[in-house]
Design a protein around this motif. Structure first.
Motif, mmCIF file in Angstrom:
data_model
loop_
_atom_site.group_PDB
_atom_site.id
_atom_site.type_symbol
_atom_site.label_atom_id
_atom_site.label_comp_id
_atom_site.label_asym_id
_atom_site.label_seq_id
_atom_site.Cartn_x
_atom_site.Cartn_y
_atom_site.Cartn_z
ATOM 1 N N ALA A 69 0.788 -1.178 0.062
ATOM 2 C CA ALA A 69 0.008 0.083 0.030
ATOM 3 C C ALA A 69 0.880 1.075 0.082
ATOM 4 C CB ALA A 69 -1.017 -0.078 1.217
ATOM 5 N N ALA A 70 0.348 2.261 -0.624
ATOM 6 C CA ALA A 70 1.012 3.558 -0.710
ATOM 7 C C ALA A 70 0.374 4.866 -0.450
ATOM 8 C CB ALA A 70 1.660 3.733 -2.256
ATOM 9 N N ALA A 76 3.025 11.296 -6.966
ATOM 10 C CA ALA A 76 3.933 10.366 -6.300
ATOM 11 C C ALA A 76 3.282 9.498 -5.545
ATOM 12 C CB ALA A 76 5.191 11.081 -5.743
ATOM 13 N N LYS A 77 3.902 8.381 -5.031
ATOM 14 C CA LYS A 77 3.477 7.417 -4.284
ATOM 15 C C LYS A 77 4.779 6.940 -3.250
ATOM 16 C CE LYS A 77 -0.477 6.830 -6.593
ATOM 17 N NZ LYS A 77 -1.662 7.136 -5.881
ATOM 18 N N LEU A 78 4.318 7.227 -1.971
ATOM 19 C CA LEU A 78 5.207 6.891 -0.895
ATOM 20 C C LEU A 78 4.818 5.476 -0.179
ATOM 21 C CD1 LEU A 78 7.378 7.927 1.485
ATOM 22 C CD2 LEU A 78 5.418 8.886 2.574
ATOM 23 N N ARG A 79 6.023 4.734 0.046
ATOM 24 C CA ARG A 79 5.892 3.532 0.694
ATOM 25 C C ARG A 79 6.768 3.751 1.761
ATOM 26 N NH1 ARG A 79 4.344 2.416 -4.594
ATOM 27 N NH2 ARG A 79 2.690 1.184 -4.856
ATOM 28 N N ALA A 134 7.303 8.222 -8.887
ATOM 29 C CA ALA A 134 6.622 9.082 -9.450
ATOM 30 C C ALA A 134 6.777 8.633 -11.234
ATOM 31 C CB ALA A 134 7.166 10.428 -9.316
ATOM 32 N N PRO A 135 5.416 8.391 -11.670
ATOM 33 C CA PRO A 135 5.353 8.410 -12.997
ATOM 34 C C PRO A 135 5.737 9.901 -13.595
ATOM 35 C CG PRO A 135 3.252 8.518 -12.434
ATOM 36 C CD PRO A 135 4.152 8.437 -10.947
ATOM 37 N N PHE A 136 6.468 9.638 -14.951
ATOM 38 C CA PHE A 136 6.857 11.012 -15.716
ATOM 39 C C PHE A 136 6.334 10.731 -17.033
ATOM 40 C CE2 PHE A 136 8.955 12.174 -11.967
ATOM 41 C CZ PHE A 136 8.963 13.428 -11.941
ATOM 42 N N THR A 137 5.821 11.783 -17.632
ATOM 43 C CA THR A 137 5.547 11.544 -19.132
ATOM 44 C C THR A 137 6.363 12.889 -19.864
ATOM 45 O OG1 THR A 137 3.665 13.438 -18.923
ATOM 46 C CG2 THR A 137 3.117 10.879 -18.918
ATOM 47 N N GLU A 138 6.905 13.715 -18.953
ATOM 48 C CA GLU A 138 7.781 14.797 -19.507
ATOM 49 C C GLU A 138 9.024 14.221 -19.818
ATOM 50 O OE1 GLU A 138 4.766 16.340 -16.601
ATOM 51 O OE2 GLU A 138 6.476 14.849 -16.494
ATOM 52 N N ALA A 139 9.748 14.842 -20.883
ATOM 53 C CA ALA A 139 10.985 14.428 -21.366
ATOM 54 C C ALA A 139 11.179 12.821 -21.578
ATOM 55 C CB ALA A 139 12.150 14.964 -20.330
ATOM 56 N N ARG A 140 10.199 12.373 -21.775
ATOM 57 C CA ARG A 140 10.021 10.672 -22.339
ATOM 58 C C ARG A 140 10.298 10.017 -21.166
ATOM 59 N NH1 ARG A 140 13.717 9.342 -27.245
ATOM 60 N NH2 ARG A 140 12.431 7.245 -26.789
ATOM 61 N N SER A 145 12.202 7.144 -9.077
ATOM 62 C CA SER A 145 11.798 6.426 -7.785
ATOM 63 C C SER A 145 13.331 6.930 -6.962
ATOM 64 C CB SER A 145 12.152 4.912 -7.954
ATOM 65 O OG SER A 145 10.947 4.319 -8.854
ATOM 66 N N GLY A 146 12.834 7.429 -5.596
ATOM 67 C CA GLY A 146 13.993 7.523 -4.821
ATOM 68 C C GLY A 146 13.956 6.613 -3.467
ATOM 69 N N TYR A 147 15.036 6.129 -2.959
ATOM 70 C CA TYR A 147 14.916 5.297 -2.220
ATOM 71 C C TYR A 147 15.929 5.089 -1.036
ATOM 72 C CZ TYR A 147 15.111 0.146 -0.130
ATOM 73 O OH TYR A 147 15.018 -0.647 0.775
ATOM 74 N N PHE A 148 15.443 5.096 0.494
ATOM 75 C CA PHE A 148 16.509 5.193 1.647
ATOM 76 C C PHE A 148 16.036 3.985 2.371
ATOM 77 C CE2 PHE A 148 16.019 9.689 0.637
ATOM 78 C CZ PHE A 148 17.510 10.320 0.815
#
Length: 489
Positions: A69-70, A76-79, A134-140, A145-148
């Motif tokens: 779940a997020a 963006a989606k945070l988990r 976070a999905p992105f359609t800009e700049a192809r 994703s960021g991960y710690f």
């Protein structure tokens, strides 16, 4: 450069999206059906039928595909993930202390440490992760994703086991992963080295590496791994072929008291190589360069092959000349899915100057009488079988180890210097081997509320020195781990 510019653009969009999300309270994803508690073991799949992988994860907890779940943070989606638990440890010799065994210093039986066992409980392996997708359609872009990921195996005070048990909080992983189009990705930050074997596709995400089911946080003797800052580029040409290159943080190291240094320049050399106490003060010349290819011809077979190139450097008084030497090595990893529930693992690595990548168990280099550099050859291996017994349980068995080559010379006065010469310290290892068995059992699983899991590991360790002298011919230890943990949903 186009990919780098795209990465910067994505970072800006992520900041904007997060700021916008901060204006309203985060909202969870759409509700799933009411959670149910599942405490009945599932029946094994019929013979010959495809069986689902076990639900009990290993130490590494996050894969390329997000799960669980997020919370919504704008686009963006945070988990939040990880696990909390306790690990019971027994070692037949006093050879570790924490949840990671010091394989290279197993004490001999004629010493105090080799004559007493150790038993303890620790929560240091508990793990916390934070992931944003976070999905992105800009700049192809397809996704960023960021991960710690953090645990509690950092610095520990001398009174840790006496009063408050304040284990040090530390960074394990911390990276951003950008998916650009359908075939390219870039990762920046701290993660496992690209030299670490993969389960299938080449990926920067921790659970996509072939790390075994070991409970020991130093995994298995002979396994190629480390976690380092890096910049990595991956090209997924097709479903069956990946290629990646990585620029990784260097560190030339010789261990403490393992390499005998020449009289000409002992202090200068010690100041320019990591002997275990130098932190970030070693003056490395350049990054390590790593490349790896992954081949997946079908569901039954995966192979990945890679290599690392390193350059060692120091200068000696009167500091008007520089010594340099190249080193590194190669590794190959194969995973064979013999059946839907049986997996065979084979890993091998060899190189001169590869010691840092084999868990830091071997020095990278030795030195001649004039201070010139000679890289130390090392070979390592891991062979194993992992068997899924049911959707609740799996077992594993592994044979692993490493072997070094002696690399020694005569000093100007005729005394031996270097690594592995006759009469050297019994701390200088010729070989280290380990036989390991594991059991992992998922006790309880609740939908969207996590699971309870038990992991067991038994290992027998042996290390043999280059020079025995009047002492024992080897140091041996029996290890036993039991870990009970709650996996966050």
């Amino acid at each position: 450069m186009r990919l780098v510019r795209a990465f910067v653009t994505a970072a800006c969009w992520l900041c904007i999206g997060t700021a916008a999300a901060g204006q309203t309270a985060p909202s969870p994803e759409p509700q799933t059906p009411p959670p149910t508690t599942d405490t009945t073991p599932a029946a094994p799949a019929p013979q010959g039928a495809a069986q689902q992988p076990p639900l009990n994860p290993g130490q590494e907890i996050a894969g390329a595909e997000p799960a669980g779940a997020a919370l919504a943070l704008g686009p963006a989606k945070l988990r939040i993930g990880g696990y909390v638990g306790v690990t019971g440890i027994y070692r037949s010799t006093s050879s570790g202390g924490g949840p990671g065994t010091n394989f290279g210093t197993i004490p001999y039986e004629d010493t105090l440490a080799g004559s007493v066992s150790e038993t303890r409980l620790t929560a240091q392996s508990s793990r916390l992760s934070i992931r944003v997708d976070a999905p992105f359609t800009e700049a192809r872009f397809r996704n960023i994703s960021g991960y710690f990921e953090m645990d509690f195996n950092g610095a520990t005070p001398g009174t840790i086991a006496v009063t408050s048990n304040s284990a040090g909080f530390r960074l394990r992983q911390g990276f951003a992963d950008v998916q650009y189009g359908d075939h390219f990705s870039m990762a920046v930050g701290q993660a496992f080295t690209l030299m670490t074997p993969a389960k299938a596709r080449l990926s920067v995400w921790p659970s996509d590496y072939e790390m075994s089911q070991a409970v020991d946080t130093n995994y298995l003797v002979g396994m190629v791994w480390e976690r380092v800052p890096q910049v990595r580029f991956t090209w997924r040409a097709s479903d069956s072929f990946d290629w990646a290159v990585s620029i990784e943080n260097p560190e030339q190291q010789i261990g403490e008291g393992v390499v005998t240094l020449p009289d000409c320049c002992r202090e200068d050399i010690e100041a320019q190589y990591n002997t275990g106490n130098e932190a970030l003060s070693v003056p490395n010349l350049m990054p390590d360069f790593v490349t790896r290819v992954g081949i997946n011809p079908g569901k039954a077979l995966h192979v990945d092959i890679g290599g690392v190139w390193r350059v060692f450097r120091h200068t000696l008084a009167p500091y008007d000349d520089v010594e340099r030497a190249s080193g590194g090595g190669a590794s190959v990893n194969a995973r064979v899915n013999a059946t839907a529930s049986t997996h065979l693992i084979a890993q091998a690595a060899y190189g001169a100057g590869l010691g840092r990548y084999v868990g830091g168990l071997v020095p990278d280099v030795a030195f001649r009488a004039d201070g010139s550099i000679r890289a130390i050859p090392v070979a390592s291996w891991v062979a194993g079988i992992e068997q899924v017994v049911s959707r609740r349980a799996s077992v594993g068995g592994y044979y692993s180890g490493l072997r070094t080559d002696d690399t020694h010379f005569l000093d100007v006065e005729g005394a031996p210097v270097g690594f592995g010469y006759p009469g050297s310290s019994d701390a200088v290892n010729r070989s280290i081997t380990e036989i390991t068995g594991t059991v992992s059992f998922l006790a309880v699983r609740t939908e969207n509320r996590g699971s309870a899991q038990v992991g067991v590991q038994t290992s027998w360790l042996r290390r043999e020195p280059w020079s025995v002298g009047n002492g024992p011919g080897s140091a041996n230890a029996f290890l036993f781990f039991v870990q009970m943990r709650y996996n966050l949903p």
